[in-house]
Design a protein around this motif. Structure first.
Motif, short mmCIF file in Angstrom:
data_model
loop_
_atom_site.label_atom_id
_atom_site.label_comp_id
_atom_site.label_asym_id
_atom_site.label_seq_id
_atom_site.Cartn_x
_atom_site.Cartn_y
_atom_site.Cartn_z
N ARG A 50 0.89 -1.18 0.04
CA ARG A 50 -0.13 0.00 0.01
C ARG A 50 0.54 1.13 -0.06
NH1 ARG A 50 -5.13 -0.28 1.65
NH2 ARG A 50 -4.83 1.68 3.18
N ASN A 53 2.19 1.99 -3.64
CA ASN A 53 0.62 2.58 -4.19
C ASN A 53 0.15 3.82 -3.62
OD1 ASN A 53 -0.82 2.22 -6.51
ND2 ASN A 53 -2.59 1.48 -5.27
N LEU A 55 -1.49 4.03 -1.12
CA LEU A 55 -2.69 4.19 -0.29
C LEU A 55 -2.14 4.20 1.24
CD1 LEU A 55 -4.49 1.18 -2.11
CD2 LEU A 55 -5.33 3.62 -1.88
N ALA A 84 -5.37 14.85 7.11
CA ALA A 84 -5.92 14.74 5.72
C ALA A 84 -6.29 16.23 5.19
CB ALA A 84 -7.21 13.90 5.86
N TRP A 85 -5.91 17.27 5.73
CA TRP A 85 -6.61 18.65 5.52
C TRP A 85 -5.40 19.53 5.58
CZ3 TRP A 85 -6.15 21.98 9.39
CH2 TRP A 85 -6.16 21.37 10.71
N ARG A 93 -1.46 14.29 -0.21
CA ARG A 93 -2.49 13.89 -1.26
C ARG A 93 -1.68 13.95 -2.75
NH1 ARG A 93 -7.40 16.89 -1.48
NH2 ARG A 93 -7.28 16.55 0.70
N GLU A 97 -1.03 10.72 -5.06
CA GLU A 97 -1.57 10.56 -6.54
C GLU A 97 -0.40 10.45 -7.46
OE1 GLU A 97 -3.87 14.11 -6.63
OE2 GLU A 97 -5.47 13.20 -5.40
N ARG A 100 0.59 6.73 -7.34
CA ARG A 100 -0.63 5.95 -7.57
C ARG A 100 -0.98 5.72 -9.15
NH1 ARG A 100 -5.43 9.11 -6.41
NH2 ARG A 100 -4.84 8.87 -4.01
N ASP A 101 -0.36 7.06 -9.84
CA ASP A 101 -0.53 6.93 -11.40
C ASP A 101 0.38 6.05 -11.97
OD1 ASP A 101 -2.44 8.71 -11.36
OD2 ASP A 101 -1.36 10.48 -11.70
N MET A 105 -2.85 -1.72 -8.36
CA MET A 105 -2.90 -2.54 -7.38
C MET A 105 -4.22 -3.63 -7.68
SD MET A 105 -2.25 -3.41 -3.75
CE MET A 105 -2.56 -2.21 -2.39
N GLY A 125 -11.44 3.78 -15.02
CA GLY A 125 -10.20 4.62 -14.63
C GLY A 125 -9.72 5.38 -16.13
N GLN A 128 -12.26 8.21 -16.98
CA GLN A 128 -12.41 9.27 -15.97
C GLN A 128 -10.83 9.88 -15.70
OE1 GLN A 128 -15.19 10.54 -14.55
NE2 GLN A 128 -16.13 9.19 -16.04
N THR A 129 -10.03 9.29 -15.74
CA THR A 129 -8.69 10.07 -15.11
C THR A 129 -7.65 9.97 -16.02
OG1 THR A 129 -7.90 7.92 -14.08
CG2 THR A 129 -9.43 9.01 -12.98
N ARG A 130 -7.45 9.26 -17.05
CA ARG A 130 -6.48 9.08 -18.01
C ARG A 130 -6.93 9.96 -19.51
NH1 ARG A 130 -2.83 4.94 -15.41
NH2 ARG A 130 -3.27 5.81 -13.24
N VAL B 123 -7.04 3.83 -6.82
CA VAL B 123 -6.09 2.94 -7.37
C VAL B 123 -6.39 3.25 -9.17
CG1 VAL B 123 -5.63 0.47 -8.10
CG2 VAL B 123 -5.75 1.05 -5.95
N VAL B 124 -7.85 3.48 -9.51
CA VAL B 124 -8.02 3.61 -10.76
C VAL B 124 -7.75 5.09 -11.30
CG1 VAL B 124 -9.45 1.81 -11.13
CG2 VAL B 124 -10.08 4.04 -10.66
N ARG B 130 -13.99 12.75 -7.00
CA ARG B 130 -14.59 12.01 -8.12
C ARG B 130 -14.96 10.50 -7.47
NH1 ARG B 130 -13.85 12.65 -13.91
NH2 ARG B 130 -12.13 14.14 -13.39
#
Ligand SMILES: Nc1ncnc2c1ncn2[C@@H]1O[C@H](COP(=O)(O)OP(=O)(O)OP(=O)(O)O)[C@@H](O)[C@H]1O
Ligand SMILES: [Mg+2]
Lengths: 268, 217
Positions: A50, A53, A55, A84-85, A93, A97, A100-101, A105, A125, A128-130, B123-124, B130
């Protein structure tokens, strides 16, 4: 191996409160290499994966991922506040990120999206994100599903699949992100025994195709067949590392020997 | 029993429901849900001050009578120079109220989605926002339909309080007929029956909706 490693982790430490889970882990993974992590329950295997990645955020250490020109990630963890803020949260964060890119996992329990079909799970994925156009993402997803023998399940919902099929979709969902590094956390340990083979077969093919993989597994036979290196983790440290053939037949450390014995001869 | 009076007043009461009670409940519920989603997000925020604001709001709404909230808005605010007509006053009061109760429903529904779903979203490559929108809320929505339908049906009944700030709805209609005919028992019982009919139709719709959603979960 003159090429720079794909992933270099050095001195990773991570605690949950008083529980010091990772105690200085070093790990190097070259492109095309398959690394297997073994070790007793609670030794920190999942937590290490984790961390790689994004996480989980280590308290100390460094992770470098060299995904090619312009695709460098170099993170140093300094034990800043794990909020977290605010600014610290945003920084953490952004770090997560960027990691993770580079990797994807596959979870022990597939964690497919239950409200989406198989095909939607896979394209979510990339679309939405790539920024991949939906039709292109679907074509690619179908080709991948076809490879693992699930093209005919494209419109099924995850709950309509067997455990082995769910896990194969989980693998395809990870592959569709075209990551540099695939991470597997005991992908077969929650499956009925007769379904394990179909998932391991897919993983073996990926290894042969040259994907870079780090996997937590208790399937020693499988690790021996596909892994280039095995790391034995105990109590948050790497006790022993080496080629699987050497480690499984002639472990150097007592703790490794005991662990392997317990897995191979559970009734003794 | 005065059968003639009963039949004569039946349609005016139903009409009061259709033109007063139901639109009032629907509009307050719609606004209240948007508000509730915001309050739920505050409650779930990692930022201590935001989380506290969310908690304080829910506590204020749930810890005070709806009738008092309604009176503060309609009779109280004018002394601050803020005079609001009966209808908008009622909509504001009921929306704020739904905002508090539904926030807890939505929050619980969001928390009921396994953390693995958040992680799979990350992960994605999805951001927190989102993941919430595309992965978590669709799953939470299914869980929250039954409790939110109950909130709505309670709201339909609670709108009778609006009669006390002179909003023309089912119960206000009943009060006027009763005052005119002096048959309080008959008219108020009839009003109860009409509320019961509305609520029964709504719970029928609720169970159909739930059955339909079950197919997707
Ligand atoms: N989110 C968390 N919060 C607190 N403690 C945690 C958390 N995740 C893991 N731990 C603790 O960290 C330790 C290592 O857990 P981890 O899951 O990494 O072990 P593992 O080697 O993967 O074990 P297993 O083989 O059972 O999966 C355990 O003591 C566990 O209780
Ligand atoms: Mg684990």
């Amino acid at each position: 191996m003159s090429e720079a490693p794909l992933l270099t982790a050095t001195g990773l430490h991570l605690s949950f409160g008083e529980n010091h889970v990772l105690r200085g882990i070093d790990l190097t993974v070259h492109r095309g290499e398959v690394v297997a992590l073994i070790g007793p329950s609670g030794s920190g295997k999942t937590t290490l994966l984790r961390s790689l990645n994004g996480l989980a955020t280590p308290d100390a250490g460094r992770i470098v991922v060299d995904g090619g020109p312009g695709e460098q990630v170099d993170l140093t963890f300094d034990g800043g506040p794990r909020r977290a803020w605010g600014r610290a949260g945003r920084r953490a964060r952004a770090q997560r990120e960027s990691l993770r890119d580079r990797s994807a996992m596959v979870f022990q329990h597939h964690h497919l999206f239950p409200h989406l079909t198989v095909l939607q799970n896979v394209v979510e994925g990339p679309v939405q994100t790539r920024g991949v156009p939906r039709t292109e993402a679907e074509d690619r997803a179908l080709a991948l599903l076809d490879r693992v023998g699930l093209a005919d399940k494209r419109d099924a919902y995850p709950r309509e699949l067997s455990g082995g099929q769910q896990q194969r979709v989980g693998i395809v969902r990870a592959l569709a992100l075209q990551p540099d590094l695939l991470l597997f956390d005991e992908p077969t340990s929650s499956l009925d025994p007769e379904l394990v083979g179909e998932v391991l077969t897919v993983m073996k093919e990926l290894a042969e195709e040259g994907w870079t993989m780090v996997m937590v597994t208790h399937e020693l036979e499988f690790a021996r067949a596909v892994a280039d290196e095995v790391l034995f983790l105990d109590d948050g440290v790497v006790v022993e590392r080496g080629a699987p053939a050497q480690m499984f037949s002639a472990p150097r450390r007592g703790r490794t020997r005991e662990f392997l014995h317990r897995i191979l001869h559970p009734l003794d | 029993m005065d059968v003639q009076l009963f039949t004569d007043s039946f349609w005016p009461l139903v009409l009061g429901g259709l033109t007063g009670t139901i639109p009032l409940a629907l509009s307050s519920f719609a606004i209240g849900l948007v508000l509730a989603l915001g309050v739920a997000m505050l409650r779930l925020s990692a930022h201590p001050v935001l989380a506290w604001v969310g908690r304080a709001y829910v506590s204020a709404i749930r810890g005070t009578p709806l009738l008092v909230q309604l009176f503060v808005i309609f009779y109280g605010l004018p002394s601050l120079g803020l005079t609001i007509d009966p209808w908008p006053s009622a909509v504001v009061a009921f929306s704020l109220n739904v905002g508090g109760y539904a926030a807890e429903v939505i929050r619980a529904a969001i928390l009921s989605v396994p953390t693995g779903q958040w992680e799979a979203g990350y992960v994605v490559g999805m951001s927190r926002h989102r993941t919430l929108r595309r992965i978590i809320l669709p799953q939470a929505a299914r869980v929250s339909v039954p409790p939110l339908s109950n909130t709505f049906i309670s709201l339909v009944k609670d709108t009778s309080l609006a009669s006390l700030i002179l909003v023309t709805e089912l119960f206000r209609e009943a009060q006027e007929i009763a005052a005119f005919t002096n048959d309080f028992l008959l008219i108020y019982t009839e009003a109860a029956i009409v509320y019961w009919i509305f609520c029964t139709v709504l719970s029928f719709g609720q169970s159909r909706l739930e059955r339909k959603l079950e197919q997707y979960v």
